[in-house]
Design a protein around this motif. Structure first.
Motif: not given
Length: 454
Positions: A397-398, A407-410, A444-446, A450-451
């Motif tokens: 979930p995001v 796009a930045a998170l991806a 790491q992905a989580q 979260a950030v």
């Protein structure tokens, strides 16, 4: 099943029963209609094929819309609606005195296109890490129902006639409705739609995806060959002085023998990472089987051809959906599988139509020559496909509000070790990942997600 919790076990068993009882009713006509439908008004080779394959047309058309409807009004309601249509079609066919009404009954049977709703409910009721096991159980039930139908169909038709087969399928569908009403758990949450159902905005992209189109064409041809073959096969077995009620004595050992050959091949293909090579070998087996049928003059020749065919068929039937799942872009598996399922059923319709038309003009044996040629076309198509490395699928979930944030998170997620694909759907507020399990670190992905959510 030892890692499934009690709800997941109940869901797997109940939904497998719903799926298998319905498919059993559809499959039982294959080995008997060409023989027991001769007394129907208007019976001809063309109408043999149309009656056998008619269910595939409405299945192909309604598969994706029924999945969407289940997301709007609920999985259980759509499943009960679809099974009601199946019961209605079975009753229409059971009461029919003409081949035209039987074909109408088959069309109504196919209108109960509940596969998408069943699989979506299975996803709703299972944890993401256990979902593939539940899907595998449901998939195995389809293969088992086919094997049972090949044996039960001729025996039941001998005892109760063609109408008896349809009455039995109606009873099976009523049993499936009772299972849905009283045994299938009610879902309290929905799995991410993009991984279980077709998204309207993704369908056009899936129809332009070259590798997926190769697999869609493959399953269409596979079921075209299966359906067209059964337009002719029962009559050819009869010509070899094998009474209709004894046809199961061919089908049962052939199917059991095919599994004995198929399973080791699948294991070897996966262990040696030679899936494409074995895939092509099994497409070639289908061609060889059709050529043997075309030239066969004895019962043993037909038995050999059937054994070769079902080795290839069972291998490909198990391999194709797994390949579609691997090739489908992250977050678009539901759309890819929706088109795949529609292609599968459309192939059954085309197989009945083609088999009946060829038999009408050139005789039953000519069907196998045509199918051998179609198999060679598939072999050429399959030779250009690419088999991607195995990957695990995850969704997180995001909470991103703009395309720039997404796009930045991806981009950050794509830079992580082991990440093969990233898709973020703003409408779903979910991030879909395809990853290499050996290299990927979920923590790491989580932390990145979260950030990004802050």
């Amino acid at each position: 099943m030892h890692q499934l919790n009690s709800l997941e076990k109940r869901a797997a068993i109940a939904l497998a029963l719903v799926f298998s009882t319905r498919m059993l009713g559809l499959f039982m006509l294959l080995p008997v209609f060409a023989l027991y439908g001769e007394q129907l008004v208007g019976f001809s080779p063309l109408w043999i094929g149309l009656a056998i394959g008619a269910y595939g047309l409405t299945q192909a058309i309604l598969q994706i819309p029924f999945g969407w409807l289940s997301d709007k009004i609920g999985r259980h309601k759509v499943m009960l609606l679809g099974l009601s249509l199946f019961v209605l079609g079975s009753v229409v066919a059971a009461l029919a005195e003409s081949v035209y009404m039987v074909t109408l009954g088959r069309v109504l049977q196919g209108a109960g296109a509940i596969a998408g709703a069943v699989l979506a409910l299975a996803a709703d009721l299972t944890r993401e890490e256990q979902r593939p096991k539940v899907m595998a159980i449901i998939g195995a039930s389809i293969g088992l129902s086919f094997a049972v139908a090949m044996v039960a169909g001729p025996l039941l038709a001998r005892w109760a006639g063609l109408s008896g087969v349809f009455w039995f399928t109606a009873v099976l569908a009523v049993c499936a409705m009772l299972i849905v009403a009283f045994l299938v758990p009610k879902s309290v949450s929905k799995a991410p739609m993009a991984e279980t159902l077709a998204l309207p905005q993704s369908l056009a992209a899936m129809l332009k995806h070259g590798q997926l189109l190769r697999l869609d064409a493959g399953v269409l041809i596979l079921h075209l060959m299966l359906t067209a073959m059964f337009v002719a096969l029962p009559a050819l077995l009869n010509q070899q002085h094998l009474a209709a009620e004894r046809h199961w004595q061919v089908y049962l050992p052939v199917l059991l023998g095919s599994f004995l050959f198929m399973v080791p091949m699948m294991i070897i293909a996966m262990r040696r990472q030679q899936e494409k090579r074995y895939f092509l070998i099994n497409v070639l087996l289908l061609v060889i089987a059709m050529l043997i049928c075309w030239q066969a003059t004895t019962l043993w020749g037909l038995v050999l051809a059937l054994l070769v065919f079902f080795i290839g068929f069972n291998f490909l039937e198990a391999s194709l959906p797994a390949m579609v799942s691997r090739v489908a872009p992250a977050g678009q598996r539901g759309s890819a599988m929706g088109i795949y399922s529609s292609s599968q059923f459309f192939g059954a319709f085309l197989g009945g139509l083609l088999g009946g038309a060829v038999a009408q003009q050139f005789g039953f044996v000519a069907i196998f020559a045509v199918l051998a040629g179609i198999g060679l076309v598939w072999l050429a198509i399959a030779s250009t496909m690419q088999v991607p490395s195995r990957a695990q699928r995850l969704s997180l979930p995001v909470a991103v509000t703009t395309e720039q944030q997404a796009a930045a998170l991806a981009a950050k997620l794509a830079a992580l070790a082991g990440v093969q694909e990233v898709t973020i759907l703003l409408a779903d507020q979910r991030c879909y990942l395809k990853v290499s399990a050996q290299q990927f670190e979920l923590a790491q992905a989580q932390s990145l997600v979260a950030v990004g959510n802050q």
